[in-house]
Scaffold this active site. Structure first.
Site, short mmCIF file in Angstrom:
data_model
loop_
_atom_site.label_atom_id
_atom_site.label_comp_id
_atom_site.label_asym_id
_atom_site.label_seq_id
_atom_site.Cartn_x
_atom_site.Cartn_y
_atom_site.Cartn_z
N ASP A 31 -9.24 -33.62 32.35
CA ASP A 31 -10.59 -33.72 31.78
C ASP A 31 -11.27 -34.95 32.36
O ASP A 31 -10.66 -36.02 32.47
CB ASP A 31 -10.50 -33.83 30.24
N THR A 132 -18.91 -17.55 28.37
CA THR A 132 -19.78 -17.43 27.20
C THR A 132 -20.53 -16.09 27.19
O THR A 132 -20.75 -15.50 28.25
CB THR A 132 -20.80 -18.59 27.23
N ASP A 133 -20.98 -15.70 26.00
CA ASP A 133 -21.82 -14.48 25.91
C ASP A 133 -23.24 -14.74 26.44
O ASP A 133 -24.00 -13.80 26.66
CB ASP A 133 -21.88 -13.97 24.46
N GLU A 134 -23.58 -16.03 26.65
CA GLU A 134 -24.96 -16.34 27.06
C GLU A 134 -25.28 -15.82 28.46
O GLU A 134 -26.45 -15.71 28.83
CB GLU A 134 -25.21 -17.85 26.95
N TYR A 158 -27.90 -23.56 31.88
CA TYR A 158 -26.50 -23.49 31.42
C TYR A 158 -25.94 -22.10 31.65
O TYR A 158 -24.90 -21.93 32.30
CB TYR A 158 -26.40 -23.86 29.93
N SER A 161 -25.51 -21.14 35.25
CA SER A 161 -24.38 -21.79 35.93
C SER A 161 -23.06 -21.17 35.49
O SER A 161 -22.14 -21.01 36.30
CB SER A 161 -24.40 -23.30 35.69
N LYS A 162 -22.96 -20.76 34.23
CA LYS A 162 -21.74 -20.09 33.78
C LYS A 162 -21.64 -18.70 34.42
O LYS A 162 -20.55 -18.26 34.80
CB LYS A 162 -21.72 -19.96 32.25
P1 NAD Z 1 -17.59 -29.31 25.47
O1 NAD Z 1 -18.86 -29.74 26.12
O2 NAD Z 1 -17.29 -29.73 24.07
O3 NAD Z 1 -16.35 -29.81 26.35
C1 NAD Z 1 -16.34 -29.74 27.74
C2 NAD Z 1 -15.18 -30.61 28.24
O4 NAD Z 1 -15.15 -30.52 29.68
C3 NAD Z 1 -15.35 -32.09 27.90
O5 NAD Z 1 -14.12 -32.62 27.44
C4 NAD Z 1 -15.74 -32.73 29.23
O6 NAD Z 1 -15.31 -34.09 29.35
C5 NAD Z 1 -15.03 -31.83 30.21
N1 NAD Z 1 -15.64 -31.83 31.55
C6 NAD Z 1 -16.96 -31.78 31.86
N2 NAD Z 1 -17.12 -31.82 33.20
C7 NAD Z 1 -15.87 -31.87 33.74
C8 NAD Z 1 -15.36 -31.88 35.06
N3 NAD Z 1 -16.19 -31.88 36.12
N4 NAD Z 1 -14.03 -31.92 35.24
C9 NAD Z 1 -13.18 -31.94 34.19
N5 NAD Z 1 -13.60 -31.94 32.92
C10 NAD Z 1 -14.92 -31.89 32.69
O7 NAD Z 1 -17.57 -27.73 25.62
P2 NAD Z 1 -16.89 -26.64 24.67
O8 NAD Z 1 -17.86 -26.25 23.64
O9 NAD Z 1 -15.55 -27.10 24.28
O10 NAD Z 1 -16.78 -25.43 25.69
C11 NAD Z 1 -15.61 -25.24 26.49
C12 NAD Z 1 -15.80 -24.01 27.36
O11 NAD Z 1 -16.04 -22.86 26.53
C13 NAD Z 1 -17.01 -24.12 28.29
O12 NAD Z 1 -16.65 -23.55 29.52
C14 NAD Z 1 -18.08 -23.28 27.60
O13 NAD Z 1 -18.96 -22.73 28.53
C15 NAD Z 1 -17.24 -22.23 26.92
N6 NAD Z 1 -17.82 -21.65 25.70
C16 NAD Z 1 -18.29 -22.47 24.70
C17 NAD Z 1 -18.80 -21.90 23.53
C18 NAD Z 1 -19.29 -22.75 22.39
O14 NAD Z 1 -19.84 -22.22 21.43
N7 NAD Z 1 -19.11 -24.07 22.42
C19 NAD Z 1 -18.83 -20.51 23.39
C20 NAD Z 1 -18.34 -19.71 24.43
C21 NAD Z 1 -17.83 -20.30 25.57
P1 TYD Z 2 -26.59 -24.55 19.99
O1 TYD Z 2 -25.59 -25.02 19.00
O2 TYD Z 2 -27.21 -25.55 20.91
O3 TYD Z 2 -25.90 -23.35 20.81
P2 TYD Z 2 -26.57 -22.30 21.89
O4 TYD Z 2 -27.90 -22.76 22.27
O5 TYD Z 2 -25.58 -22.39 23.01
O6 TYD Z 2 -26.55 -20.99 21.19
O7 TYD Z 2 -27.76 -23.83 19.21
C1 TYD Z 2 -27.52 -22.72 18.35
C2 TYD Z 2 -28.85 -22.21 17.88
O8 TYD Z 2 -29.44 -23.20 17.05
C3 TYD Z 2 -29.83 -21.97 19.00
O9 TYD Z 2 -30.62 -20.82 18.70
C4 TYD Z 2 -30.70 -23.22 19.00
C5 TYD Z 2 -30.71 -23.62 17.55
N1 TYD Z 2 -30.82 -25.06 17.28
C6 TYD Z 2 -31.78 -25.53 16.36
O10 TYD Z 2 -32.55 -24.74 15.78
N2 TYD Z 2 -31.84 -26.87 16.13
C7 TYD Z 2 -31.03 -27.76 16.76
O11 TYD Z 2 -31.16 -29.00 16.52
C8 TYD Z 2 -30.03 -27.27 17.68
C9 TYD Z 2 -29.12 -28.22 18.39
C10 TYD Z 2 -29.97 -25.91 17.89
#
Ligand code: NAD
Ligand code: TYD
Length: 353
Positions: A31, A132-134, A158, A161-162
């Site tokens: 990380d 992600t589903d996005e 975002y 890029s995914k």
């Molecule tokens: P996060 O932002 O909390 O964590 C990302 C981690 O990656 C951090 O620890 C960061 O230090 C590390 N990182 C960033 N750039 C790096 C690099 N170049 N090399 C090595 N490490 C690096 O993200 P998350 O919410 O834990 O998401 C993890 C994965 O799951 C991501 O790929 C995200 O796209 C995917 N995902 C997230 C969600 C969600 O709701 N959070 C949903 C679906 C998929």
């Molecule tokens: P977020 O947690 O940023 O996830 P994502 O955009 O990846 O779905 O946001 C979830 C939803 O909440 C999204 O529709 C944006 C909205 N949102 C707010 O309304 N207020 C906020 O301060 C944030 C961070 C998100």
């Protein structure tokens, strides 16, 4: 052992903690400790020899080659990413560097490592890409939920890029035969979630007496899954997912943002009522909408349920209660994140580097 990238972030650290709670198999955790990486998340593993932490980037090909040769993982799970949509709108470049270039560098290093493995290790190796589903874009109100056949239509830097990283992973399977599998999961919530995302932001702002910023009309719909259920899905996909396939992961739990915020407020009213007796919902403040804001995401999780027998353990009601309770029980984690103290570890540890 397995190599996990991004294992100090929200989902990655939950995954590593769950993995080591259920398995004797060690984890090599790579990380780069960006603002989203937090070593506090892994504090309970400090003295655990099964957890080997390396600070470094997935975009560092030399480091990857060295680590793969040294540790000989049987699988790689790629969590590392820039993950916040709002940040991607303000500064998309880091998203291209990590999510696209970083995934490419990781794939290249893993491809060379895998190609040189002895036959048996080569046949059982897996690369699991966490996505992600996005990537599917936005759904209209009554459209059916995303299946794995849905066209990619990413709308934010975002998600674009995914999507690019998913395409690279796919191409490495088709071109080089790399044994990959990709998961596309809906919005996660739970412990260790950085409070820039909706649910943890609402909890910490509510407790601090700050406004709860709801974008636009608050009627955008997300499909929420408790993070531990995402982790169990990943373990199952790693175990039995078919190579070259993608699996949508979700909990059939679509909800408009404003309902989420009200649920959080109601739980806080019950568990930690405000001193003045007023409801936390009085702190809700409607603010300018996010540019290009996707209206609705929804995951059809039939494939992973049918093929791999996976199902979430939590309902939204049980998961959100656990989540709010976790934030109430961990004020130190929250205050270190808010004050930036959690980053001191990086400075101290790497001061001489
Ligand atoms: P996060 O932002 O909390 O964590 C990302 C981690 O990656 C951090 O620890 C960061 O230090 C590390 N990182 C960033 N750039 C790096 C690099 N170049 N090399 C090595 N490490 C690096 O993200 P998350 O919410 O834990 O998401 C993890 C994965 O799951 C991501 O790929 C995200 O796209 C995917 N995902 C997230 C969600 C969600 O709701 N959070 C949903 C679906 C998929
Ligand atoms: P977020 O947690 O940023 O996830 P994502 O955009 O990846 O779905 O946001 C979830 C939803 O909440 C999204 O529709 C944006 C909205 N949102 C707010 O309304 N207020 C906020 O301060 C944030 C961070 C998100």
């Amino acid at each position: 052992m397995i190599l996990v990238t991004g294992g100090a972030g929200f989902i990655g650290s939950n995954f590593v903690l769950d993995w080591l709670a259920q398995s004797a198999e060690p984890v090599l955790n790579l990380d780069d400790l960006t603002y989203a990486g937090n070593m506090q998340n892994l504090a309970s593993l400090q003295a655990d020899p099964r957890h080997v932490f390396v600070k470094g980037s997935i975009a560092d090909g030399e480091l990857l080659t060295k680590l793969l040769a040294q540790h000989q993982p049987r699988a790689v799970l790629n969590f590392a990413a820039e993950s916040h949509v709002d940040r991607s709108i303000h500064g998309p470049e880091a998203f291209i560097q990590t999510n696209v270039v970083g995934t490419f560098k990781l794939l290249e290093a893993v491809r060379h490592y895998w190609a040189a493995l002895p036959l048996e290790a080569k046949q059982t190796f897996k690369f699991l890409h966490v996505s992600t589903d996005e990537v599917y874009g936005s759904l209209s109100k009554d459209a059916p939920a995303f299946t794995e056949q849905h066209a990619y239509e990413p709308n934010s830097p975002y998600s674009a890029s995914k999507a690019a990283s998913d395409h690279l992973v796919r191409a490495y399977h088709h071109t080089y035969g790399l044994p990959v599998v990709t998961t596309n999961c809906s919005n996660n919530y739970g412990p260790l979630h950085f409070p820039e995302k909706l649910i943890p932001l609402m909890i910490v702002n509510a407790l601090a007496g700050k406004p709860l910023p709801v974008y636009g009309d608050g009627m955008q719909v997300r499909d929420w899954l408790y993070v531990k259920d995402h982790c169990s899905a990943l373990r199952r996909v790693l175990e039995a997912g078919r190579l070259g396939e993608t699996y949508n992961v979700g909990g059939w739990n679509e909800m408009p943002n404003i309902s989420i915020v009200n649920t959080v407020c109601n739980l806080l009213d019950e568990l930690r009522p405000r001193a003045d007796g007023k409801p936390y919902a009085s702190q809700i403040s409607y603010v300018t909408d996010r540019p290009g804001h996707d209206r609705r995401y929804a995951i059809d999780a039939s494939k992973i349920e049918r093929e791999l027998g996976w199902k979430p353990a939590e309902t939204f009601a049980t998961g959100i209660r656990k989540t709010v309770a976790w934030y109430l029980a961990n004020p130190e984690w929250v205050s270190h994140v808010q004050s930036g103290t959690y980053r001191e570890w990086v400075q101290t540890q790497y001061a001489a580097a």
